[in-house]
Write an enzyme that holds these catalytic residues in place. Structure first.
Site, PDB file in Angstrom:
ATOM      1  N   VAL A   1       0.766  -0.999  -0.389  1.00  0.00           N
ATOM      2  CA  VAL A   1       0.241   0.090  -0.153  1.00  0.00           C
ATOM      3  C   VAL A   1       0.849   1.014   0.033  1.00  0.00           C
ATOM      4  CG1 VAL A   1      -2.208   1.170   1.358  1.00  0.00           C
ATOM      5  CG2 VAL A   1      -1.931  -1.020   0.936  1.00  0.00           C
TER       6      VAL A   1
ATOM      7  N   SER B   1      14.682  -0.637   7.587  1.00  0.00           N
ATOM      8  CA  SER B   1      15.091  -0.158   6.800  1.00  0.00           C
ATOM      9  C   SER B   1      14.940   1.344   6.669  1.00  0.00           C
ATOM     10  CB  SER B   1      13.614   0.398   5.742  1.00  0.00           C
ATOM     11  OG  SER B   1      12.828  -0.821   5.806  1.00  0.00           O
TER      12      SER B   1
ATOM     13  N   ARG C   1      -9.948   2.253  12.976  1.00  0.00           N
ATOM     14  CA  ARG C   1     -11.946   2.787  12.281  1.00  0.00           C
ATOM     15  C   ARG C   1     -12.555   2.860  13.152  1.00  0.00           C
ATOM     16  NH1 ARG C   1     -10.675  -2.279   8.447  1.00  0.00           N
ATOM     17  NH2 ARG C   1      -8.398  -0.802   6.942  1.00  0.00           N
TER      18      ARG C   1
ATOM     19  N   CYS D   1     -10.248  -3.081   2.723  1.00  0.00           N
ATOM     20  CA  CYS D   1     -10.396  -3.393   1.242  1.00  0.00           C
ATOM     21  C   CYS D   1     -12.049  -3.509   0.256  1.00  0.00           C
ATOM     22  CB  CYS D   1      -8.977  -3.290   0.349  1.00  0.00           C
ATOM     23  SG  CYS D   1      -8.650  -5.280   1.365  1.00  0.00           S
TER      24      CYS D   1
ATOM     25  N   GLN E   1     -11.491 -12.260  -3.046  1.00  0.00           N
ATOM     26  CA  GLN E   1     -10.174 -10.993  -2.774  1.00  0.00           C
ATOM     27  C   GLN E   1      -8.834 -11.770  -3.669  1.00  0.00           C
ATOM     28  OE1 GLN E   1     -12.130 -10.315   1.280  1.00  0.00           O
ATOM     29  NE2 GLN E   1     -10.671  -9.531   1.667  1.00  0.00           N
TER      30      GLN E   1
ATOM     31  N   SER F   1      -2.968  -9.630  -3.678  1.00  0.00           N
ATOM     32  CA  SER F   1      -2.682  -8.037  -2.831  1.00  0.00           C
ATOM     33  C   SER F   1      -2.813  -7.345  -1.890  1.00  0.00           C
ATOM     34  CB  SER F   1      -2.208  -6.959  -4.024  1.00  0.00           C
ATOM     35  OG  SER F   1      -3.831  -6.180  -4.343  1.00  0.00           O
TER      36      SER F   1
ATOM     37  N   GLU G   1     -11.623 -10.498   8.480  1.00  0.00           N
ATOM     38  CA  GLU G   1     -12.165 -10.128   7.097  1.00  0.00           C
ATOM     39  C   GLU G   1     -13.688  -9.706   7.499  1.00  0.00           C
ATOM     40  OE1 GLU G   1      -9.976  -8.880   5.703  1.00  0.00           O
ATOM     41  OE2 GLU G   1     -11.261  -8.058   3.547  1.00  0.00           O
TER      42      GLU G   1
ATOM     43  N   HIS H   1     -11.056  -7.153  -5.920  1.00  0.00           N
ATOM     44  CA  HIS H   1     -11.855  -7.522  -4.904  1.00  0.00           C
ATOM     45  C   HIS H   1     -13.132  -8.160  -6.369  1.00  0.00           C
ATOM     46  CE1 HIS H   1      -9.054  -7.828  -2.089  1.00  0.00           C
ATOM     47  NE2 HIS H   1      -9.221  -7.178  -1.384  1.00  0.00           N
TER      48      HIS H   1
ATOM     49  N   ASN I   1      -8.905  -3.559  -5.021  1.00  0.00           N
ATOM     50  CA  ASN I   1      -8.460  -2.943  -3.896  1.00  0.00           C
ATOM     51  C   ASN I   1      -6.856  -2.005  -3.093  1.00  0.00           C
ATOM     52  OD1 ASN I   1      -6.755  -5.355  -4.900  1.00  0.00           O
ATOM     53  ND2 ASN I   1      -5.545  -5.605  -3.244  1.00  0.00           N
ATOM     54  N   THR I   2      -6.739  -2.026  -4.313  1.00  0.00           N
ATOM     55  CA  THR I   2      -5.215  -1.183  -3.514  1.00  0.00           C
ATOM     56  C   THR I   2      -5.146  -0.184  -3.773  1.00  0.00           C
ATOM     57  OG1 THR I   2      -3.265  -1.613  -5.023  1.00  0.00           O
ATOM     58  CG2 THR I   2      -3.579  -3.205  -3.244  1.00  0.00           C
TER      59      THR I   2
END
Lengths: 356, 356, 356, 356
Positions: free
Chosen positions: A22, A47, A116, A155, A182, A185, A208, A248, A333-334
């Site tokens: 994402v 990273s 959320r 998503c 789905q 990714s 999900e 999806h 979805n992304t």
């Protein structure tokens, strides 16, 4: 080039979790954004300090934009970060990190599931419930530091909710039974093992179904003072993973509160326009819901990129012998289901004066 | 080798439509069958006269049995055919050809959809409704020439119905909403174009939803004299094609007539045994329905071959917030869903004295 | 049941790395083995102490054998282990652990790459170089504790070498150019990410080309006293990963030292028989190399299971305009290319009196 | 909008075989072309008379352009056709139809294989052998009616030849061994059956190896008066079909005539520019050959769209122990390998004054 696309006048933004699937979509979509300028990328400790091109395993079909390749990856702390943060973090990490950024005065535009369903955090699809942004005023971060947090749905919930919104508005929803197929990714990278999905279906995605059963009710809920009253319908979800890269697909049966004719339903989808279209937000699709009047569509490979990946595509409306109507809905979805969703939220925030 | 497997004492059988995907499964399953001996293969005019190995493009993972490779492909007429015919024809052709064979005195054990819903033709799953074979006595062919016709259900209806049968028996069914994710082998060969299904989902299979909505009601119906009364429940189906070679996966929500506890339902599936198990029919699986108590199963690649491809595998039983319960069922579409279904029907026929 | 299949008279064996993809194949192939009885399973610290069914994520299409499901997973140390050990470890771990078991007196039958090229460790395909087992006498472990180590080749080297062996013997090899299209199961589990391989080809597998260029030369080399002289040909390899679950396909061009006619080459493959066939080893295929005389074979989905996955299948022999001849070879990478290879080595060892 | 993109000033073009996979790519690429305006679509008798949207099963990921949807499909005869014809026909049909159009005065820009190897028909990649267009003057059509025919190579030959061209120019080629892994779209629609390619590799494509072994030699050949002298190297090809939608990947080993260092070879690729770049043809990629300096690229899913699908992407240059060097090359088979190839040929023709 208009003034708004002048780099100096753009709003500096950062991407938290920039190396993931994402995060990469965020960079792809923000590369030439007229309003936002990515000045800061952050990822895990592993990273941090590396150039982005080295830290990220770029998996998109368009090349890594040159301007991000050499940008250093920062540590994921608010110090030194810009005031607008797109967050693409795993839920567990988001739960810890995102409040720190809001607390430090950042506008956190989050794609994660961590907050959320929290009462004072708006869960927003700009076409569906832009008014829920008023919840921001109730956030303690807002009062303390000016920071705040807005989220976009899961998503698989976003495409479904975009298809349901015109139905709820025009006919009222009572019940929804949805089965998803789905794309891989959605699980990030490395995510789904190829041995699990080649020539296969996996009829389970952790947590999900719970999201798909609760988020649409908050999204279509009514803002009542400082709280959202969930919309009064129930959703039952079956979530499956299939051998598709992006997009999806969902088979949906609905029971409506008021009688509807086929043409009325299709009309409700086709005429659906809302704030993003009226405000001409840069990432808004011309048609949020595209209805295809052919027997075998939508299909992920052929339809996920409609509206630059920001439209939900619906097809196969027909009678359901158990509930009332059934149809298929597809969304990317992304893009619409993740990075594009957050980006459109940020554009709405700016249009409403929340970002400066 | 027991007497029954002695070739001379076996019943000679023929395969109509022997070159197709289902025809090939018939040959694979009949190669070493203890009761039946394939003595006749027929296909379209184009193939007639050629050796089978030349006429058929063998697509199974086990080699073409040597004894069929050189067998000549006959013209699809009853003259010269044995008295027991397995039919694997497209519906349109079946409608024309199958009655000719029944009329000529053959026992036609058909996998096609052409006559499944005809009132005097039994549609049978041996574990579910073996008593429906009594309908054979009503067929005019039977009276005239001794011939008759029995059919098995559509490849997506059979797994569903096997999972529903114990529920109907113990708790009564009121409503079923089912979404299928069907394998490409269900469409025959060449069937689904790779450009249509690689990385894709096709949310439509012609005539499939109609079959899935009607066949389970006949299968679970009650024989009343010379007719079947459909079982009093409704089915709403969403049929999708996915990128899987073999094995149809189905997400199912059901509303029951009587309250059921999770353990009762799982028990009903696990204890389900019927005529094929009691008669120890050669192709009968030990467990017609296997329930897997793990979160992410059944999966086509891992579970389709249970019971040599003759079991239906169920998993993920959980509450449905719209109907009562929901679960996933999987079955092998060209074994239990086609050739194996017909073969088990033939074994039941023999056990009941219909074949000699 | 013959004496040799009586459990008491079987040789107790253990599996090191029992939870991985190759470990699972070992258990699948050993479940009903007439000579060997699995009494010990070991894996990483993380799994030790758990029941096998819990420690392993079983990924094979046949169910986990009941008798292994409840077997406890042991720590990977020689204490308490049986005297015959099948090892399916990652190379780095194998380098550390395998010598400990050999040192403790175990016969280590290894699938890992760690010691394949070590001078005193035989790298064996029973059909190709059974005489190389004489190297065992040179191993210091052997002299010290009676333990020893034998290895089998890399999953892509084994099919190639089986196809090359009859050519080397009859016509002499000078050059080989080979391009592989390798299945994802060769990378273990989780292994290849689905986002990397769906609808894709990855033209690189770490360290694979080096193995494919060196192992065939040792395998076809000549035992000269206590050392192997590599066979005098060169191999150039291109290794690719493709979207296939099981079965490595290889496009091969060869330059021979002596002129050969097409029929001679096909004859050399078809007549190829060796020690495993003569000794009727339980896992030996009747035909080590199957040549298919049709234009579009071998194919992984259709041919990988020939000889129960132990045959190499060859097809498309034709002139090469740059070297001399070209053809395609296929073998099952986790059966003949891994677990089955080690198992056949163990059977050869027992037949030659190395195991008691 | 510049004058050249004004519709009235554009050159009217037609597409023969407009409903197929390559025909669709033509329309997608021509929709907004600055020089060409599609005014005529033709297909088989079965489609003639229908609106294009009805006659074609559009399979591309971008929607069917509105302006073509309602355009009627014409019969495939020169009467009424414009003077510039893009042809995307099966070889057998092309052999019959294309000469009729050339004979009637049309410029036939063909993607079919029918006339590629005919002595007076130029087989052209604009970056490689633009001078071969001089052959047009030798065509009898040209003299008679002004019509002519130019062809582009096979979809697997074009990427290979683009990678070989700088090597031939700088170092001379002696031998090439190439193994292809080709996408299913190369076989048209419906083309490859999904049962043949899901989880599979098919090691054969009819007539493909012959094309790949001959076309590069004509392309890199020298124009000598009125004929092409094939370039003096040999190609040996292994052609495989893999489970990829778009993008042909090729593993290549080459023997050069003159010593080359790694840097020289990479430099030769990176600096490769030719007529299309110098003339800034609309469809020309900025870099005809992109060299990626990472270990696991090019990959079809990630790299096929470089240069809008018009670049060949090369990677993994390394020593070959049998020939001299080896590498991987990828190109988009329906863009650079078909419609885009023909389109670039047409742009070159216009730039050289052959089209008016």
């Amino acid at each position: 080039m208009t003034e708004s696309s002048n780099r100096d006048s753009k709003i500096a933004v950062g991407v938290l979790g920039a190396t993931g699937v994402v995060g990469q979509r965020f960079l792809q979509m923000l590369e030439r954004h007229p309003w936002f300028d990515v000045t800061w990328l952050a990822a895990s400790e592993r990273s941090a300090g590396q150039a982005y091109a080295r830290a990220a395993k770029w998996r998109l079909a368009t090349p890594l934009p040159e301007r991000f390749a050499g940008m250093p990856v920062s540590t994921a702390v608010p110090e030194g970060a810009p005031r607008v943060i797109f967050a693409a973090l795993d839920s567990g990490i988001a739960r810890e990190l995102e409040p720190r950024f809001a607390d430090a005065g950042c506008a956190v535009v989050s794609n994660s599931s961590a907050f959320r369903m929290q009462a004072d955090v708006p869960l927003v699809i700009p076409e569906v419930n832009p008014d829920h942004l008023k919840l921001l005023e109730c956030q303690s971060w807002r009062r303390k530091s000016g920071g705040f947090m807005v989220t976009n749905p899961n998503c698989s919930a976003i495409g479904l909710t975009m298809a349901l919104a015109p139905l709820e508005r025009h006919f009222g929803l009572e019940h929804v039974v949805v089965t998803t197929m789905q794309a891989v990714s959605g699980a990030g990278y490395p995510g789904v093992a190829s041995l699990d999905i080649l020539g296969n279906v996996v009829p389970y995605i952790a947590n999900e179904e719970e999201k798909l059963e609760s988020e649409p009710r908050k999204l279509l809920g009514r803002l009542n003072g400082s709280r959202i009253e969930d919309a009064p319908f129930t959703v039952s979800a079956h979530c499956n993973r299939v051998s598709v890269e992006d997009g999806h697909t969902e088979s949906v049966s609905v029971k409506l509160r008021r009688a509807a004719r086929e043409d009325d339903i299709i009309g409700a989808w086709r005429e659906f326009r809302a704030a993003p279209q009226e405000l001409a937000l840069p990432t808004a699709p011309a048609e949020p819901v595209v209805y295809l009047d052919v027997p075998d569509r939508p299909q992920p490979r052929l339809d996920r990129d409609r509206g630059n990946g920001m439209s939900a595509t619906v097809g196969r409306l027909r009678r359901c012998s158990v509930l009332d109507w059934k149809f298929t809905v597809l969304s990317h979805n992304t893009i619409r289901g993740a990075a594009g969703a957050a980006l459109l939220n940020a554009e709405l925030l700016r249009a409403q004066g929340f970002l400066k």
